[in-house]
Design a protein around this motif. Structure first.
Motif, PDB file in Angstrom:
ATOM      1  N   PHE A 281     -47.379  84.311  13.760  1.00  9.85           N
ATOM      2  CA  PHE A 281     -46.448  84.136  12.652  1.00  9.85           C
ATOM      3  C   PHE A 281     -46.658  85.228  11.602  1.00  9.85           C
ATOM      4  CE2 PHE A 281     -45.481  82.550   8.397  1.00  9.85           C
ATOM      5  CZ  PHE A 281     -44.128  82.337   8.539  1.00  9.85           C
ATOM      6  N   GLU A 282     -47.901  85.527  11.298  1.00  7.48           N
ATOM      7  CA  GLU A 282     -48.195  86.565  10.300  1.00  7.48           C
ATOM      8  C   GLU A 282     -47.632  87.914  10.755  1.00  7.48           C
ATOM      9  OE1 GLU A 282     -52.035  88.193   7.834  1.00  7.48           O
ATOM     10  OE2 GLU A 282     -52.337  87.613   9.909  1.00  7.48           O
ATOM     11  N   SER A 283     -47.790  88.227  12.015  1.00  2.00           N
ATOM     12  CA  SER A 283     -47.266  89.477  12.564  1.00  2.00           C
ATOM     13  C   SER A 283     -45.749  89.531  12.439  1.00  2.00           C
ATOM     14  CB  SER A 283     -47.684  89.601  14.029  1.00  2.00           C
ATOM     15  OG  SER A 283     -47.073  90.706  14.630  1.00  2.00           O
ATOM     16  N   TYR A 284     -45.092  88.438  12.822  1.00  2.00           N
ATOM     17  CA  TYR A 284     -43.632  88.359  12.725  1.00  2.00           C
ATOM     18  C   TYR A 284     -43.177  88.487  11.271  1.00  2.00           C
ATOM     19  CZ  TYR A 284     -39.017  86.276  12.586  1.00  2.00           C
ATOM     20  OH  TYR A 284     -37.694  86.040  12.331  1.00  2.00           O
ATOM     21  N   PHE A 285     -43.864  87.778  10.379  1.00  2.00           N
ATOM     22  CA  PHE A 285     -43.521  87.797   8.959  1.00  2.00           C
ATOM     23  C   PHE A 285     -43.636  89.214   8.389  1.00  2.00           C
ATOM     24  CE2 PHE A 285     -44.629  86.874   4.444  1.00  2.00           C
ATOM     25  CZ  PHE A 285     -43.459  86.209   4.096  1.00  2.00           C
ATOM     26  N   MET A 286     -44.701  89.924   8.725  1.00  2.00           N
ATOM     27  CA  MET A 286     -44.883  91.295   8.237  1.00  2.00           C
ATOM     28  C   MET A 286     -43.811  92.229   8.802  1.00  2.00           C
ATOM     29  SD  MET A 286     -47.172  91.163   6.001  1.00  2.00           S
ATOM     30  CE  MET A 286     -47.238  92.910   5.688  1.00  2.00           C
ATOM     31  N   GLU A 287     -43.439  92.039  10.058  1.00  2.00           N
ATOM     32  CA  GLU A 287     -42.358  92.839  10.644  1.00  2.00           C
ATOM     33  C   GLU A 287     -41.072  92.666   9.840  1.00  2.00           C
ATOM     34  OE1 GLU A 287     -41.676  91.978  14.777  1.00  2.00           O
ATOM     35  OE2 GLU A 287     -43.758  92.390  15.310  1.00  2.00           O
ATOM     36  N   GLN A 288     -40.766  91.427   9.469  1.00  2.00           N
ATOM     37  CA  GLN A 288     -39.548  91.154   8.706  1.00  2.00           C
ATOM     38  C   GLN A 288     -39.615  91.777   7.314  1.00  2.00           C
ATOM     39  OE1 GLN A 288     -36.777  89.710  10.116  1.00  2.00           O
ATOM     40  NE2 GLN A 288     -38.084  90.011  11.897  1.00  2.00           N
ATOM     41  N   ILE A 289     -40.767  91.723   6.670  1.00  2.00           N
ATOM     42  CA  ILE A 289     -40.933  92.336   5.344  1.00  2.00           C
ATOM     43  C   ILE A 289     -40.737  93.836   5.430  1.00  2.00           C
ATOM     44  CG2 ILE A 289     -42.630  92.877   3.537  1.00  2.00           C
ATOM     45  CD1 ILE A 289     -43.751  90.040   3.970  1.00  2.00           C
ATOM     46  N   ILE A 290     -41.372  94.475   6.396  1.00  2.00           N
ATOM     47  CA  ILE A 290     -41.254  95.929   6.550  1.00  2.00           C
ATOM     48  C   ILE A 290     -39.812  96.318   6.860  1.00  2.00           C
ATOM     49  CG2 ILE A 290     -41.929  97.875   8.019  1.00  2.00           C
ATOM     50  CD1 ILE A 290     -44.734  96.491   8.160  1.00  2.00           C
ATOM     51  N   LYS A 291     -39.162  95.547   7.716  1.00  2.00           N
ATOM     52  CA  LYS A 291     -37.760  95.812   8.058  1.00  2.00           C
ATOM     53  C   LYS A 291     -36.877  95.760   6.808  1.00  2.00           C
ATOM     54  CE  LYS A 291     -34.163  93.589  10.657  1.00  2.00           C
ATOM     55  NZ  LYS A 291     -33.849  92.527  11.591  1.00  2.00           N
ATOM     56  N   LYS A 292     -37.063  94.726   5.984  1.00  2.00           N
ATOM     57  CA  LYS A 292     -36.271  94.595   4.753  1.00  2.00           C
ATOM     58  C   LYS A 292     -36.583  95.726   3.778  1.00  2.00           C
ATOM     59  CE  LYS A 292     -33.926  90.978   5.750  1.00  2.00           C
ATOM     60  NZ  LYS A 292     -32.482  91.064   5.943  1.00  2.00           N
TER      61      LYS A 292
END
Length: 79
Positions: A51-62
């Motif tokens: 979940f942390e990995s997915y969450f960070m991917e979304q933050i970086i994408k935004k």
């Protein structure tokens, strides 16, 4: 040890940006739903790391989207 993961599940359910993100979110949702009070600490940590990995991917994408939009606006304004 009891852990409420409903917040994680609801956040993942809100992700519909693209099919790759939706697929990842669906996989994580399945992992979270597979947890129970009998889940080991290793299983919990594995899901939390995913979940942390997915969450960070979304933050970086935004963040990339934000910087790209600002850069485009700056170049148009300078012309």
């Amino acid at each position: 040890m009891s852990m409420d993961v409903s917040g994680i599940t609801s956040m993942l359910n809100q992700t519909t940006a693209n099919s790759a993100a939706s697929s990842k979110a669906e996989g994580l949702t399945n992992s979270v739903n597979g947890l129970s009070s009998e889940s080991t600490e290793e299983e919990l940590m594995g899901v939390l790391k995913d979940f942390e990995s997915y969450f960070m991917e979304q933050i970086i994408k935004k963040m990339k989207d934000t910087f790209t939009e600002d850069d485009e606006e700056s170049s148009v304004a300078s012309q």
